[in-house]
Structures are given as structure tokens and as C-alpha cells.
Design an enzyme around this catalytic site. Sequence first.
Site: not given
Ligand code: GLV
Ligand code: GLV
Length: 321
Positions: A159-160, A179, A240, A269, A287
Site C-alpha cells: 500500500r505504501i 517486489t 524499517r 532505534e 521515525h
Molecule cells: C510504523 O513504523 C508502523 O509500522 O506503523
Molecule cells: C503498508 O500498509 C504496506 O502494505 O505497504
Amino acid sequence: MIDTRPTLYLSRLLPDPIMAIVRERFQMVHEPLDALPSLSALRKGLCQADVAIVTLGDHIEAETIHAATRLKVLANYAVGYNNIDLAAARQRGLIVTNTPDVLTDATADLTWALLLATARRVVEGDALVRSGLWTGWSPTQLMGAEVSGKTLGIIGMGRIGQAVAQRAVGFRMPVRYHTRQPMATTSLPREWEHRSLHGLLGEADIVTIHLPLTPNTHHLIGARELSCMRPTAFLINTARGPIVDEEALANALKTGIIAGAGLDVYEQEPAIHPALAQLKQVVLLPHLGSATVHARVQMGLVCLENIDAVLAGRSAPNQVQ
Ligand code: GLV
Ligand code: GLV
């Protein structure tokens, strides 16, 4: 009168609108603080609770999961859930949930903020003005890299990753993506072209990471991968920290293997690799991916929705395993 409300362990203070709901609907195991709880406080809290909301800094290990025998649902206040031993949760029948969707826009926006800040030297510019040493406009001052029209490489098209790609249209940036697992690419715009990881690294002017942290993605970007990138390229990470080998990244930046990096996440972190903090071509954020009032309230509501579903005997909408 006996309080029959379920007990909730909340590891951190959440935004006010969520605290108001939580205080009304649950017996709180304790009053949460703004700070991360110690491992022993976390364990103790989880052992007293029917339901819990924890955050990405809380490491929920197998021992804790097995000790927390009352606990029915662990709602992680994050989309990523690498902080939880899922195998142990599965074994013990503990339901784990996350908060997808509601933070997608906030995280994609922050990715662009970091990308633009890194390429256009926004932080150095701010520091110069504040220092009082700025002597006025100069034809050669703080020249950065052009962003519009450059090639954007996206590793991870969840999604992101897709939300980041959609925002590239206004910048007329060709999108290349990688991917690891085959996905229904027919659902993606045809202009977004798939590449192998090394193909993408060699082609992109800006590489941005949008993968979950798993054993397979740990140090996915190391010395070898960085050496495939262009010397003019930038690396952005809002996913991450441990996906990137920070030591290798610091070396690549120091020796000019790549031009710069924008980081929102780190291997250890909140500790930062000391070499990264010395480098001007790196922008470091604490973050902040999902840190908008809107997203953080929505994330709380999603946690509560999942908890309600489990307490009502329904399946949790965002169960992760
Ligand atoms: C933030 O880093 C999250 O995973 O929501
Ligand atoms: C997060 O919501 C992702 O799937 O990238």
C-alpha cells in the site's frame, strides 16, 4: 459496584481522543506514560490484561506471550509487526492485529518530504539561515539534485509503495519497482515497470524502501547492493532500519558510492550509527512516518475496532497471522 469492563494494558500514552475512549470503556491495568515501558513492566502489564495495545518499540517475546495467559488480543499500534514473536502468538492462540491503510497516506507523504529534503538540502539550508551566517542569495549556494523527471525506484509495492508511486506523477518521474514476491501486477499502472533488485538499483536516481522487516529483508541493502547504485543516487528509508546495513550505508556515503540518504528508521532505534550523524548529505528523522494527528487517531480507532471484534467473538478485521 463491581467493574465488569475488560482490563486493557496500554503500553504508551496515545492521542487524547483515543485516551478518552479507552478510559471510558476499559479498566486500565495502569496509567500509561509517554515513555517506553521496561521489559518487566511490559510483561507485568500484559499478564494482568484481557486485551492490550502495544507500540513498535515494545518487543513482545515468546516468554511474555506464554506468561500472559489472560490476554486474548494484542493490538499493535503500527502497520509493521516485526516487534512481536508471531510464531509464539500463533502457538498460544493469541490474536495479533495491526493498523494498515490508515497510515498509508501519512507515510507516503513523509517519504516525499524526506526525499525532497535530502535532494534539495533543506536541512542544511535551514541551519544556514538560523546560524546568522547567510549572506544572501548566491548562484552556487547549496545546489542540490533535481528531483522532477528523475527515475524513482521503489522496493516493495504494498500500500505504501503504491501511494509513493502515485505521488511521482506530479514530478513526471518514471517509476521502477521491485517486489520480492510475485504480485498481481496487472492491477498496477502499466507505466510502472518491474525490475530485478539489482536492475532497479542500477537504474534509479532515487531508491525508496517500502518493505516489512522479516528475516528475508534483514540487510537486504548492504555493501553489494549500494555499490550497484549510481554515485549520484539517493537512498530513502521510511520502512524499517534493519533492512539497510547501516555500517555499509555509512561507508558508501563517506566514499561517494552514493550521493546521499534520507532515513526515518534505524537499525537500533533510537541509537543512530555515529558516522551517519556526521554526514551532511544525510537527513535524519525520528521515525515520523505515521506522525500526523489524523493517522495517529485513526490507528488508535483501528486498534479498538480489532479489540471490540475479538471481545464480541467476531474475527478481528486486521489479524496478521
Ligand atoms: C510504523 O513504523 C508502523 O509500522 O506503523
Ligand atoms: C503498508 O500498509 C504496506 O502494505 O505497504
